[in-house]
Write a protein that holds these residues in place. Sequence first.
Motif, PDB file in Angstrom:
ATOM      1  N   GLN A   6       0.849  -1.184   0.000  1.00 49.69           N
ATOM      2  CA  GLN A   6       0.000   0.000   0.000  1.00 49.69           C
ATOM      3  C   GLN A   6       0.890   1.240   0.000  1.00 49.69           C
ATOM      4  OE1 GLN A   6      -2.359  -1.036   3.560  1.00 49.69           O
ATOM      5  NE2 GLN A   6      -4.149  -1.135   2.231  1.00 49.69           N
ATOM      6  N   VAL A   7       0.670   2.086  -0.977  1.00 46.42           N
ATOM      7  CA  VAL A   7       1.468   3.304  -1.123  1.00 46.42           C
ATOM      8  C   VAL A   7       0.584   4.505  -0.810  1.00 46.42           C
ATOM      9  CG1 VAL A   7       2.718   4.763  -2.758  1.00 46.42           C
ATOM     10  CG2 VAL A   7       3.004   2.278  -2.826  1.00 46.42           C
ATOM     11  N   LYS A   8       1.053   5.348   0.062  1.00 44.66           N
ATOM     12  CA  LYS A   8       0.272   6.529   0.449  1.00 44.66           C
ATOM     13  C   LYS A   8       1.154   7.757   0.368  1.00 44.66           C
ATOM     14  CE  LYS A   8      -3.143   7.909   3.913  1.00 44.66           C
ATOM     15  NZ  LYS A   8      -3.797   7.515   5.180  1.00 44.66           N
ATOM     16  N   ASP A   9       0.711   8.711  -0.410  1.00 40.56           N
ATOM     17  CA  ASP A   9       1.475   9.939  -0.600  1.00 40.56           C
ATOM     18  C   ASP A   9       1.154  10.923   0.518  1.00 40.56           C
ATOM     19  OD1 ASP A   9       3.256  11.581  -1.817  1.00 40.56           O
ATOM     20  OD2 ASP A   9       1.890  12.315  -3.343  1.00 40.56           O
ATOM     21  N   LYS A  10       1.927  11.974   0.591  1.00 42.24           N
ATOM     22  CA  LYS A  10       1.645  13.003   1.581  1.00 42.24           C
ATOM     23  C   LYS A  10       0.326  13.697   1.262  1.00 42.24           C
ATOM     24  CE  LYS A  10       4.098  16.756  -0.790  1.00 42.24           C
ATOM     25  NZ  LYS A  10       5.144  17.785  -0.679  1.00 42.24           N
ATOM     26  N   LYS A  11      -0.282  14.254   2.271  1.00 41.85           N
ATOM     27  CA  LYS A  11      -1.569  14.924   2.097  1.00 41.85           C
ATOM     28  C   LYS A  11      -1.406  16.163   1.234  1.00 41.85           C
ATOM     29  CE  LYS A  11      -5.936  15.727   3.049  1.00 41.85           C
ATOM     30  NZ  LYS A  11      -7.020  14.836   2.569  1.00 41.85           N
ATOM     31  N   ARG A  12      -2.297  16.295   0.254  1.00 39.89           N
ATOM     32  CA  ARG A  12      -2.265  17.453  -0.629  1.00 39.89           C
ATOM     33  C   ARG A  12      -3.652  18.068  -0.702  1.00 39.89           C
ATOM     34  NH1 ARG A  12       2.337  17.100  -4.142  1.00 39.89           N
ATOM     35  NH2 ARG A  12       3.286  15.037  -4.161  1.00 39.89           N
ATOM     36  N   GLU A  13      -3.689  19.373  -0.944  1.00 39.57           N
ATOM     37  CA  GLU A  13      -4.964  20.044  -1.193  1.00 39.57           C
ATOM     38  C   GLU A  13      -5.310  19.910  -2.672  1.00 39.57           C
ATOM     39  OE1 GLU A  13      -6.847  21.050   1.071  1.00 39.57           O
ATOM     40  OE2 GLU A  13      -5.457  20.908   2.747  1.00 39.57           O
ATOM     41  N   TRP A  14      -6.588  20.008  -2.962  1.00 34.67           N
ATOM     42  CA  TRP A  14      -7.044  19.729  -4.318  1.00 34.67           C
ATOM     43  C   TRP A  14      -6.477  20.704  -5.346  1.00 34.67           C
ATOM     44  CZ3 TRP A  14      -9.889  23.565  -6.665  1.00 34.67           C
ATOM     45  CH2 TRP A  14     -10.499  24.508  -5.834  1.00 34.67           C
ATOM     46  N   TRP A  15      -6.134  21.906  -4.940  1.00 31.02           N
ATOM     47  CA  TRP A  15      -5.642  22.886  -5.910  1.00 31.02           C
ATOM     48  C   TRP A  15      -4.136  22.748  -6.183  1.00 31.02           C
ATOM     49  CZ3 TRP A  15      -7.701  24.351  -1.097  1.00 31.02           C
ATOM     50  CH2 TRP A  15      -6.777  24.709  -0.134  1.00 31.02           C
ATOM     51  N   THR A  19      -4.319  10.400  -1.603  1.00 34.39           N
ATOM     52  CA  THR A  19      -4.669  11.372  -0.559  1.00 34.39           C
ATOM     53  C   THR A  19      -5.176  12.681  -1.150  1.00 34.39           C
ATOM     54  OG1 THR A  19      -2.368  12.141  -0.500  1.00 34.39           O
ATOM     55  CG2 THR A  19      -2.994  10.405   1.059  1.00 34.39           C
ATOM     56  N   LEU A  20      -4.934  12.866  -2.434  1.00 37.02           N
ATOM     57  CA  LEU A  20      -5.433  14.068  -3.095  1.00 37.02           C
ATOM     58  C   LEU A  20      -6.938  13.925  -3.309  1.00 37.02           C
ATOM     59  CD1 LEU A  20      -4.805  16.736  -4.725  1.00 37.02           C
ATOM     60  CD2 LEU A  20      -4.719  15.263  -6.746  1.00 37.02           C
ATOM     61  N   ARG A  21      -7.710  14.841  -2.763  1.00 36.28           N
ATOM     62  CA  ARG A  21      -9.144  14.786  -2.977  1.00 36.28           C
ATOM     63  C   ARG A  21      -9.416  15.122  -4.438  1.00 36.28           C
ATOM     64  NH1 ARG A  21     -13.152  18.654  -2.099  1.00 36.28           N
ATOM     65  NH2 ARG A  21     -11.689  19.991  -1.006  1.00 36.28           N
ATOM     66  N   PRO A  22     -10.117  14.226  -5.162  1.00 37.03           N
ATOM     67  CA  PRO A  22     -10.249  14.406  -6.619  1.00 37.03           C
ATOM     68  C   PRO A  22     -11.311  15.426  -7.013  1.00 37.03           C
ATOM     69  CG  PRO A  22     -11.327  12.386  -5.927  1.00 37.03           C
ATOM     70  CD  PRO A  22     -10.682  12.950  -4.704  1.00 37.03           C
ATOM     71  N   TYR A  23     -11.229  16.589  -6.408  1.00 32.72           N
ATOM     72  CA  TYR A  23     -12.192  17.658  -6.703  1.00 32.72           C
ATOM     73  C   TYR A  23     -11.561  18.670  -7.648  1.00 32.72           C
ATOM     74  CZ  TYR A  23     -14.885  21.938  -6.084  1.00 32.72           C
ATOM     75  OH  TYR A  23     -15.601  23.093  -6.310  1.00 32.72           O
ATOM     76  N   ALA A  24     -12.164  18.863  -8.803  1.00 33.74           N
ATOM     77  CA  ALA A  24     -11.723  19.876  -9.769  1.00 33.74           C
ATOM     78  C   ALA A  24     -10.238  19.754 -10.096  1.00 33.74           C
ATOM     79  CB  ALA A  24     -12.028  21.274  -9.248  1.00 33.74           C
ATOM     80  N   VAL A  25      -9.777  18.511 -10.321  1.00 38.24           N
ATOM     81  CA  VAL A  25      -8.357  18.307 -10.621  1.00 38.24           C
ATOM     82  C   VAL A  25      -8.141  17.678 -11.992  1.00 38.24           C
ATOM     83  CG1 VAL A  25      -7.733  18.109  -8.191  1.00 38.24           C
ATOM     84  CG2 VAL A  25      -8.317  16.043  -9.474  1.00 38.24           C
TER      85      VAL A  25
END
Length: 489
Positions: free
Chosen positions: A239-248, A284-290
């Motif tokens: 399981q690979v988990k990246d650092k937390k990112r904001e959607w923008w 971890t990237l929320r897939p909103y408007a990306v």
Amino acid sequence: MPSTDAQSIPLAPFALSRESQDSENKRSFDDDDLDDLELKLGARHRAYEKGDDSDGGSLFDDPDGEDGALGVLLGGATRRSAARRVWSTRLAGLPPSWITTGAASLVVLLSIVGIAIYIITQNYQVPDDPTSKALFIPCRENKWRPGTWVNCTLSMGLNNLRSEFSTCLKFAFDAGAGLILPTIALRNTATLDAWQTEGVQYAGPDIYFDVDYLKEKLAVSCPQMRFKDRGDTTDIAVQVKDKKREWWELRFAAGQYRQHFDEMLSTHDVKQWSANAGVVVEETLRPYAVWDYTSQSVAFGHGWFDIVQFAHRLVSVGDHIASHSALAEGYLGVHLRLEKDAFDYWSGFDAQTNAYAHYIDPRPEKVIYLACGDPSWKTKFQDRFPKHKVVDKWDLLEEGSEAWSNAKNLTFDESAILDYRAMLPANLVMGIGVSSFAYLLGVDRRANREAHYAETLHSELMPPNSPMVGDDNTLLLPFILPEYYQFFP
């Protein structure tokens, strides 16, 4: 002893000269003669197999004899009929095991060919409906990687969740990976806060969406895409988990998420995987408007959106509302975005209703279906448009009925699905562009499916001094820059 090979038997009748044929072309030759010839051919063939060639020249070599005359007469169609009987006689002389083996081999060969043709035609049979057709060829040509998976967590309001779910599907497609059905972070029903960090409850996508429909459509349009249920890590070793990112922070065009996916594997030194020991990227990237919808064809981008439909149990109630007799003569659909989660800098009641009045007043429809998460605004809206009858879902659901009781127990976002479905058949829908509810209604109702929906939102299509943009189906009060909409269907 002469060879018994069928190909060594002389075919003298086919060597007759044209002069001989012409000299006898008026003599009759019927089926009785041909039957007699067949008996003689059989006798000759049996003698030939025994090495007795004493009769070999009598049948055809004497053009003046009785038998020779028969040979001379073998012209045209009659000669071809005799030829077929010659070959039948030869086959009759072959060992039975040869014929049985040959026939069986032919049956097997034809079966294999038939199966191959079936498989090929099935694999290349493009579906008829536009959504499946838009995905079928890209899915066939995509570079899939068995054993790789993408997992997303979705949050925010209903229609943003729908857009995020669609984007997560495109993440998986772009990476050539399977999809673990996403987890939805439920927002606080009291505050409608979609970004709370404590006490968050989670659910599977089937709380709002028709997962069975999604799987059924993709089984036809993109059978290469694999699915796992939410939380299923069977056959996943890493399981690979990246650092937390904001959607923008990140935006992706077609092909770029695969690069991002591979970079994450490389960062975590993941070099090998298999179908039985796979790897999942916990996005971890929320897939909103990306996702840039303009980086691929309109049909392809919308195809991934169209397969994400609301749960049937809620759709059926919304469709029941839309079929109410009060709406039978045609109606306008208006969305007021004034709920408690609306930002103060968005358009308020006066700005929204003044813009809507520009179109409502000259329209012939006298019924307005009002969608608003806060029902307290209905009375004020009715006062603003006294010549129209304003109704909402509670007016059209019979109090005490099963549908009414079920609707009363719905969450805020579940209830919004009822309004969404009730608004779909309206003669004209109006809302504000910043609302994903109104914007995606426009996407679903769009008449022009040849262009990206945002490209149809041009004020020049409207009358002079028009406060809204859109087309004859849906009008939106513009709020944000048009470039923002490239990240929506």
